[in-house]
Every structure is written in structure tokens, then in C-alpha cells.
Scaffold this motif. Structure first.
Motif, PDB file in Angstrom:
ATOM      1  N   LEU A 123     -15.237 -16.723  13.031  1.00 60.99           N
ATOM      2  CA  LEU A 123     -15.393 -17.866  12.139  1.00 60.99           C
ATOM      3  C   LEU A 123     -15.125 -19.178  12.861  1.00 60.99           C
ATOM      4  O   LEU A 123     -15.892 -20.133  12.728  1.00 60.99           O
ATOM      5  N   LEU A 124     -14.051 -19.229  13.615  1.00 64.02           N
ATOM      6  CA  LEU A 124     -13.686 -20.460  14.315  1.00 64.02           C
ATOM      7  C   LEU A 124     -14.714 -20.842  15.370  1.00 64.02           C
ATOM      8  O   LEU A 124     -14.962 -22.021  15.620  1.00 64.02           O
ATOM      9  N   LYS A 125     -15.324 -19.844  15.984  1.00 66.49           N
ATOM     10  CA  LYS A 125     -16.354 -20.117  16.976  1.00 66.49           C
ATOM     11  C   LYS A 125     -17.612 -20.665  16.326  1.00 66.49           C
ATOM     12  O   LYS A 125     -18.277 -21.558  16.872  1.00 66.49           O
ATOM     13  N   THR A 126     -17.942 -20.153  15.135  1.00 65.77           N
ATOM     14  CA  THR A 126     -19.144 -20.584  14.425  1.00 65.77           C
ATOM     15  C   THR A 126     -18.949 -21.938  13.763  1.00 65.77           C
ATOM     16  O   THR A 126     -19.841 -22.788  13.800  1.00 65.77           O
ATOM     17  N   LEU A 127     -17.792 -22.149  13.148  1.00 63.23           N
ATOM     18  CA  LEU A 127     -17.511 -23.350  12.352  1.00 63.23           C
ATOM     19  C   LEU A 127     -16.499 -24.214  13.081  1.00 63.23           C
ATOM     20  O   LEU A 127     -15.298 -24.004  12.989  1.00 63.23           O
ATOM     21  N   ARG A 128     -16.991 -25.200  13.795  1.00 59.53           N
ATOM     22  CA  ARG A 128     -16.126 -26.020  14.642  1.00 59.53           C
ATOM     23  C   ARG A 128     -15.624 -27.253  13.878  1.00 59.53           C
ATOM     24  O   ARG A 128     -15.973 -28.384  14.204  1.00 59.53           O
ATOM     25  N   TYR A 129     -14.838 -27.028  12.846  1.00 60.32           N
ATOM     26  CA  TYR A 129     -14.217 -28.140  12.136  1.00 60.32           C
ATOM     27  C   TYR A 129     -12.926 -27.655  11.490  1.00 60.32           C
ATOM     28  O   TYR A 129     -12.696 -26.454  11.350  1.00 60.32           O
ATOM     29  N   ALA A 130     -12.094 -28.605  11.097  1.00 63.53           N
ATOM     30  CA  ALA A 130     -10.793 -28.260  10.535  1.00 63.53           C
ATOM     31  C   ALA A 130     -10.943 -27.638   9.162  1.00 63.53           C
ATOM     32  O   ALA A 130     -11.754 -28.067   8.359  1.00 63.53           O
ATOM     33  N   ARG A 131     -10.182 -26.605   8.902  1.00 66.53           N
ATOM     34  CA  ARG A 131     -10.154 -25.999   7.582  1.00 66.53           C
ATOM     35  C   ARG A 131      -8.767 -26.239   6.997  1.00 66.53           C
ATOM     36  O   ARG A 131      -7.778 -26.251   7.726  1.00 66.53           O
TER      37      ARG A 131
END
Length: 235
Positions: A123-131
């Protein structure tokens, strides 16, 4: 996709290929169903050819859609369900945002801390923004993995809060039944990783929009689809 080589060597034009692929991933249709639908429009193509098109282009379309997608919500709902593949249990890990858009999926043979860590990293690799918030059920593997991979993120563990993720599995279950189960973990991963991004752009939340707004959003979705599948180059 801006790739002039994408359809080279294929007898059918890109409009026909992309339409067949769209039908397959957008609706619960078999290859034979799509063969009949295409024949009703005067396009004679076999179900096996359609199957090859979905294998050849589904992942490419989905990858381009992921690159072009708008930033998704910062509240991630995660859940996992059992997939029975050739008599063995596997687990489909899925993440959606607070608006119900699919973020990513991962098919794994385990349901433990290591499997949760692997999914978080994907997930972190695909979605490069703060959650900001992570919402899960009470599976202990989530908490153990989050401490190591996303220590600064708020984690809410409550079954009632995670209905959005649980409901997101319904289309997957429908397709699983229609396809008479997935043939292998690789088959499930390949199909579902394309199914999510393609359906995201047509998920217009019609119940929250006026008829005029819905038509506008749907038109924009088709324009994006045509760009991604390179149809606009023939215009």
C-alpha cells in the motif's frame, strides 16, 4: 497510454479491444457473454480471443489508471476474506478509502503479522502520501504490523467501523461465483488488481449526485478511459 506500439499486430481496432476489456472488468459477464454482446453489434470475435485481450491489456489499462488517478482519501479501511482456490484457503487483503474507492489488493496464503506487513508495504509503495487513520477489524495481525510499518498512524480497531471495507468485497464475491472460483492465486491477483482501478473511475456515487452531475461525472470517466486505452488517437 500514448503508446503507438500497444495494439500493433492485433487484427481488431483498439475501440473493439478496449470495449471488450471494459465489459469484462466492469460487469459480471463471462467471456461467452461478451462474445454474444459483440456479435449483436456485428463484431464476430471468439470468447478465447476476448480472454487473451483481457490478459494482454487489463493490467496495462489498470496501471495507467493508477498513475492518473486523483489522490484518494486519507482514511484507509482494511479487511481480508477467505478465497478457496483448488480446495485450499487463501486470503484476499483489500484496502479502500472512506469514499469506497479500492486502493489495493493482495492475495496471500497467510493471515498473520508477516502477511499484514507485506500488505502495508505494498500500500505504501502504491500510495505515496500521508494517511491519517487506519481502520481494521480486531485481527491482532494488523496492530502488530502497524507498529513496525506505520507507527505514527492512528489505528481504530472495531468491526462496526469497518463496514465499508467489508462491503467492498461484495463485487469480488459476485465475480468469484460467476467465474466458478479463481483458478490460482496468481489468477485471482491478476484479475482483482485490474478490476479495482477500472471500476474506480466508474464508481460515481450516483445516490449523492443530481442527474446532471452524474452524467457529467460519467462523461469524464469515459473520456479518461478513452485516453488511457489510446482511443482518442483514432479520433
Amino acid at each position: 497510454m500514448a503508446n503507438t506500439q500497444l495494439y500493433r499486430g492485433f487484427r481488431y481496432p483498439r475501440e473493439i479491444i478496449s470495449h471488450a476489456v471494459w465489459l469484462y472488468f466492469r460487469f459480471s459477464l463471462s467471456f461467452r457473454d461478451i462474445e454474444d454482446l459483440m456479435a449483436s453489434r456485428g463484431v464476430i470475435v471468439t470468447y478465447e480471443t476476448i480472454r487473451q485481450w483481457t490478459l494482454r491489456f487489463g493490467q496495462q489499462y489498470a496501471a495507467e489508471l493508477r498513475r492518473r488517478q486523483q489522490r484518494r482519501g486519507d482514511k484507509w479501511h482494511l479487511d481480508e476474506v477467505v478465497l478457496t482456490i483448488k480446495g485450499k484457503h487463501h486470503y484476499l487483503w483489500r484496502a479502500v478509502d472512506q469514499n469506497g474507492h479500492a486502493l489495493d489488493v493482495l492475495v496471500q496464503s497467510r493471515r498473520n503479522r508477516q502477511a499484514a506487513k507485506r500488505f502495508f508495504r505494498k500500500l505504501l509503495k502504491t500510495l505515496r502520501y500521508a494517511r491519517q487513520v487506519l481502520v481494521t477489524d480486531k485481527l491482532k495481525s494488523y496492530a502488530a504490523a502497524k507498529v513496525q510499518v506505520m507507527p505514527g498512524v492512528e489505528h481504530r480497531q472495531h468491526k462496526g467501523l469497518n463496514n465499508r471495507a467489508e462491503l467492498s468485497h461484495q463485487p469480488t464475491r459476485q465475480r468469484e461465483q460467476q467465474m466458478r472460483r479463481y483458478k490460482s492465486p496468481r489468477h485471482a491477483q491478476r484479475f482483482l488488481s485490474a478490476h479495482g482501478p477500472i471500476n474506480n473511475i466508474f464508481q460515481c456515487q450516483r445516490n449523492r449526485l443530481s442527474a446532471q452531475q452524474y452524467r457529467h461525472v460519467r462523461t469524464q470517466a469515459f473520456l479518461l478511459w478513452n485516453e488511457v486505452t489510446d482511443i482518442t488517437k483514432n479520433a
